[in-house]
Design a protein around this motif. Structure first.
Motif, mmCIF file in Angstrom:
data_model
loop_
_atom_site.group_PDB
_atom_site.id
_atom_site.type_symbol
_atom_site.label_atom_id
_atom_site.label_comp_id
_atom_site.label_asym_id
_atom_site.label_seq_id
_atom_site.Cartn_x
_atom_site.Cartn_y
_atom_site.Cartn_z
ATOM 1 N N GLU A 75 45.175 44.657 31.424
ATOM 2 C CA GLU A 75 45.725 45.554 30.411
ATOM 3 C C GLU A 75 44.787 45.817 29.240
ATOM 4 O OE1 GLU A 75 49.199 43.662 32.559
ATOM 5 O OE2 GLU A 75 47.308 42.931 31.683
ATOM 6 N N ASP A 76 43.795 44.992 29.044
ATOM 7 C CA ASP A 76 42.837 45.213 27.963
ATOM 8 C C ASP A 76 41.516 44.558 28.346
ATOM 9 O OD1 ASP A 76 42.781 42.407 27.057
ATOM 10 O OD2 ASP A 76 44.777 42.785 26.250
ATOM 11 N N VAL A 77 40.534 44.640 27.449
ATOM 12 C CA VAL A 77 39.176 44.206 27.793
ATOM 13 C C VAL A 77 39.032 42.701 27.951
ATOM 14 C CG1 VAL A 77 38.041 46.235 26.809
ATOM 15 C CG2 VAL A 77 38.492 44.245 25.349
ATOM 16 N N SER A 78 40.071 41.943 27.656
ATOM 17 C CA SER A 78 40.004 40.498 27.896
ATOM 18 C C SER A 78 40.249 40.148 29.359
ATOM 19 C CB SER A 78 41.034 39.761 27.022
ATOM 20 O OG SER A 78 42.358 40.035 27.452
ATOM 21 N N GLY A 79 40.593 41.130 30.185
ATOM 22 C CA GLY A 79 41.015 40.840 31.543
ATOM 23 C C GLY A 79 39.922 40.716 32.588
ATOM 24 N N TYR A 80 38.660 41.025 32.244
ATOM 25 C CA TYR A 80 37.607 40.997 33.254
ATOM 26 C C TYR A 80 37.516 39.671 34.021
ATOM 27 C CZ TYR A 80 35.832 45.326 31.138
ATOM 28 O OH TYR A 80 35.709 46.603 30.660
ATOM 29 N N PRO A 81 37.686 38.504 33.365
ATOM 30 C CA PRO A 81 37.605 37.257 34.137
ATOM 31 C C PRO A 81 38.614 37.185 35.277
ATOM 32 C CG PRO A 81 37.404 36.786 31.805
ATOM 33 C CD PRO A 81 37.784 38.232 31.913
ATOM 34 N N ARG A 82 39.765 37.814 35.120
ATOM 35 C CA ARG A 82 40.749 37.803 36.203
ATOM 36 C C ARG A 82 40.238 38.555 37.428
ATOM 37 N NH1 ARG A 82 44.875 39.172 32.076
ATOM 38 N NH2 ARG A 82 46.005 37.284 31.519
ATOM 39 N N LEU A 83 39.577 39.695 37.192
ATOM 40 C CA LEU A 83 39.026 40.445 38.325
ATOM 41 C C LEU A 83 37.902 39.656 38.987
ATOM 42 C CD1 LEU A 83 38.736 42.934 40.104
ATOM 43 C CD2 LEU A 83 37.299 43.954 38.304
ATOM 44 N N VAL A 84 37.029 39.067 38.183
ATOM 45 C CA VAL A 84 35.946 38.246 38.746
ATOM 46 C C VAL A 84 36.534 37.089 39.550
ATOM 47 C CG1 VAL A 84 34.019 36.723 38.160
ATOM 48 C CG2 VAL A 84 34.282 38.924 36.976
ATOM 49 N N ALA A 85 37.609 36.472 39.033
ATOM 50 C CA ALA A 85 38.257 35.372 39.758
ATOM 51 C C ALA A 85 38.833 35.850 41.090
ATOM 52 C CB ALA A 85 39.355 34.753 38.898
ATOM 53 N N GLU A 86 39.410 37.037 41.105
ATOM 54 C CA GLU A 86 39.939 37.597 42.355
ATOM 55 C C GLU A 86 38.822 37.772 43.379
ATOM 56 O OE1 GLU A 86 42.256 39.475 45.316
ATOM 57 O OE2 GLU A 86 42.929 38.383 43.535
ATOM 58 N N LEU A 87 37.662 38.232 42.931
ATOM 59 C CA LEU A 87 36.534 38.416 43.847
ATOM 60 C C LEU A 87 35.977 37.070 44.304
ATOM 61 C CD1 LEU A 87 34.859 41.409 41.991
ATOM 62 C CD2 LEU A 87 36.082 41.510 44.173
ATOM 63 N N MET A 88 35.966 36.088 43.418
ATOM 64 C CA MET A 88 35.587 34.728 43.833
ATOM 65 C C MET A 88 36.497 34.246 44.953
ATOM 66 S SD MET A 88 34.801 32.772 40.230
ATOM 67 C CE MET A 88 33.188 32.886 39.423
ATOM 68 N N ASP A 89 37.781 34.500 44.791
ATOM 69 C CA ASP A 89 38.766 34.070 45.788
ATOM 70 C C ASP A 89 38.535 34.759 47.128
ATOM 71 O OD1 ASP A 89 40.970 32.410 46.377
ATOM 72 O OD2 ASP A 89 42.367 34.080 46.157
ATOM 73 N N ARG A 90 37.868 35.925 47.101
ATOM 74 C CA ARG A 90 37.561 36.665 48.328
ATOM 75 C C ARG A 90 36.213 36.269 48.919
ATOM 76 N NH1 ARG A 90 39.939 42.780 47.874
ATOM 77 N NH2 ARG A 90 41.924 42.239 46.879
ATOM 78 N N GLY A 91 35.549 35.326 48.294
ATOM 79 C CA GLY A 91 34.307 34.822 48.855
ATOM 80 C C GLY A 91 33.035 35.375 48.248
ATOM 81 N N TRP A 92 33.142 36.135 47.158
ATOM 82 C CA TRP A 92 31.933 36.636 46.518
ATOM 83 C C TRP A 92 31.141 35.462 45.939
ATOM 84 C CZ3 TRP A 92 30.636 41.828 44.305
ATOM 85 C CH2 TRP A 92 31.281 42.866 44.987
ATOM 86 N N SER A 93 29.842 35.462 46.157
ATOM 87 C CA SER A 93 28.986 34.424 45.605
ATOM 88 C C SER A 93 28.692 34.708 44.134
ATOM 89 C CB SER A 93 27.670 34.365 46.375
ATOM 90 O OG SER A 93 26.888 35.528 46.109
ATOM 91 N N ASP A 94 28.238 33.697 43.420
ATOM 92 C CA ASP A 94 27.864 33.889 42.023
ATOM 93 C C ASP A 94 26.720 34.898 41.900
ATOM 94 O OD1 ASP A 94 29.797 32.050 41.423
ATOM 95 O OD2 ASP A 94 28.434 30.569 40.544
#
Length: 407
Positions: free
Chosen positions: A347-366
């Motif tokens: 909902e606002d610019v503080s949310g980016y870590p949630r999207l990164v976490a979702e991609l981590m959960d999908r197997g994206w590497s650092d």
């Protein structure tokens, strides 16, 4: 605000441990976002009075302020100096200059937190100083008034990308949301692209028609960007990017920065917008008129609720761009303060870590996530700068006019 992000209120929020990992990654690789419309909100709400709209503290009337940018791991932001494409060209140029002035004064007002960036090196320097790199992007070719001299002066003032159109055609380029008139780009439109290459200004193909995308890719000597667009294959709206264009990005070197606008992310929300546009047309409101349609749809949504989009749907678009274009050609452009709703959890610019976490959960590497959030954008900036240095040794500033080239 950290506690808020790390609490998982429902099954749409990534697990807390992944959010913590995402925060650590963004602390090491601060995100560069392609598009934020806070300057327009500042114009509308306070006429750029940064005492009244004090972003040093949480602001209830925007999606963006300094505490939430820090909380979201943002290390670089392209501030859009957008003005509506319904303005006459001369008025649009003046309003764009006012937007640029507003951003420069914002950066000066919050100099401890923000640093003007004109180059990739400036972005890196801001990181070393612990400040958020502040870049400028002009959203729509109407902002140059069909004048290459104006284009050059926008570059002098710090503008580092130009979106070739907004919701309406220009005299020289077709928009995604207007009736096609010129088959992509006219001769003057191609000259705009070439002059941007010479200047070192990125060609932004968000908002343009697919034909315009293809002609621009044929014309440019430098990588292009999509500052805030998603994948057409997943959400059928003309604002998104077709697969053939995504597949052309590796040869060009460009990047598609996936946006969070629900109408461009969720099929259900896109269908809602089609219905809203039809209802607006019945009362004489053009859906491409950003201001008028925004007013109409806000009222219409009270009796026709807009479906929510999700973080998972945004991640689907990121995955799709990666699959078609490759890991080197995907980024993020949230479009905060540019629309009325956002996906749940973003909902606002503080949310980016949630999207990164979702991609981590999908197997994206650092390493892949570092490319997504930062490295791909910096690489495109450096490539565009290198092309400009070469072209400036062989190509003089263009003195051609739209009358001369397009008759």
């Amino acid at each position: 605000m950290t506690d808020m992000l790390e609490t998982a209120p429902d099954d749409t929020t990534p697990p807390t441990d992944l959010v913590r990992r995402a925060r650590a990654l963004l602390a090491d690789q601060p995100l560069i976002d392609g598009h934020n419309d806070l300057p327009w909100e500042a114009r509308e709400q306070t006429r750029y009075d940064w005492d009244r709209l004090d972003i040093a503290h949480p602001v209830a009337t925007t999606n963006t302020d300094l505490p939430r940018l820090r909380d979201g791991g943002v290390g670089g932001q392209f501030w859009s100096v957008f003005v509506p494409s319904t303005l006459p060209e001369g008025d649009a140029v003046i309003a764009t200059l006012e937007q640029i002035d507003g951003v420069h004064r914002m950066i000066g007002t919050y100099a401890a937190d923000l640093a003007l960036a004109r180059s990739a090196d400036d972005v890196e320097r801001a990181r070393e100083e612990g400040r958020i790199a502040s870049l400028l992007g002009a959203e729509g070719g109407h902002s140059i008034g069909s004048s290459l001299a104006t284009l050059r002066l926008l570059h002098v003032l710090g503008v580092r990308y130009l979106t070739l159109t907004h919701n309406d055609n220009t005299a020289w380029a077709d928009s995604a949301t207007d009736v096609p008139r010129v088959g992509g780009l006219t001769d003057f439109g191609r000259e705009v692209v070439r002059e941007m290459n010479r200047l070192g200004m990125m060609v932004d193909l968000s908002h343009v028609a697919a034909t315009t995308m293809r002609v621009a890719l044929e014309t440019t000597d430098a990588p292009v960007i999509f500052s805030h667009s998603s994948a057409l294959a997943l959400c059928d709206t003309p604002r998104n990017v077709p697969d053939d264009v995504l597949a052309a990005l590796p040869a060009n070197g460009g990047v598609c920065m996936v946006t969070f606008v629900p109408e461009f992310v969720s099929r259900a929300t896109a269908a809602w917008r089609v219905e809203a546009a039809a209802a607006a047309a019945e009362v004489g409101v053009d859906a491409s008129d950003w201001v008028a349609f925004g007013t109409f749809s806000t009222t219409w949504a009270k009796t026709h609720p807009k479906p929510d989009a999700t973080i998972a749907e945004v991640a689907d678009h990121v995955d799709h761009v990666r699959e078609v274009a490759g890991i080197d050609h995907v980024g993020l452009g949230g479009d905060y303060d540019g629309t009325d709703t956002y996906p749940i959890g973003l909902e606002d610019v503080s949310g980016y870590p949630r999207l990164v976490a979702e991609l981590m959960d999908r197997g994206w590497s650092d390493a892949d996530l570092a490319q997504l959030v930062r490295d791909n954008t910096l690489r495109v900036m450096r490539d565009v700068e290198a092309v400009a240095r070469d072209l400036q040794t062989t190509r003089a500033p263009s003195l051609r006019t739209i009358t001369e080239l397009d008759g």
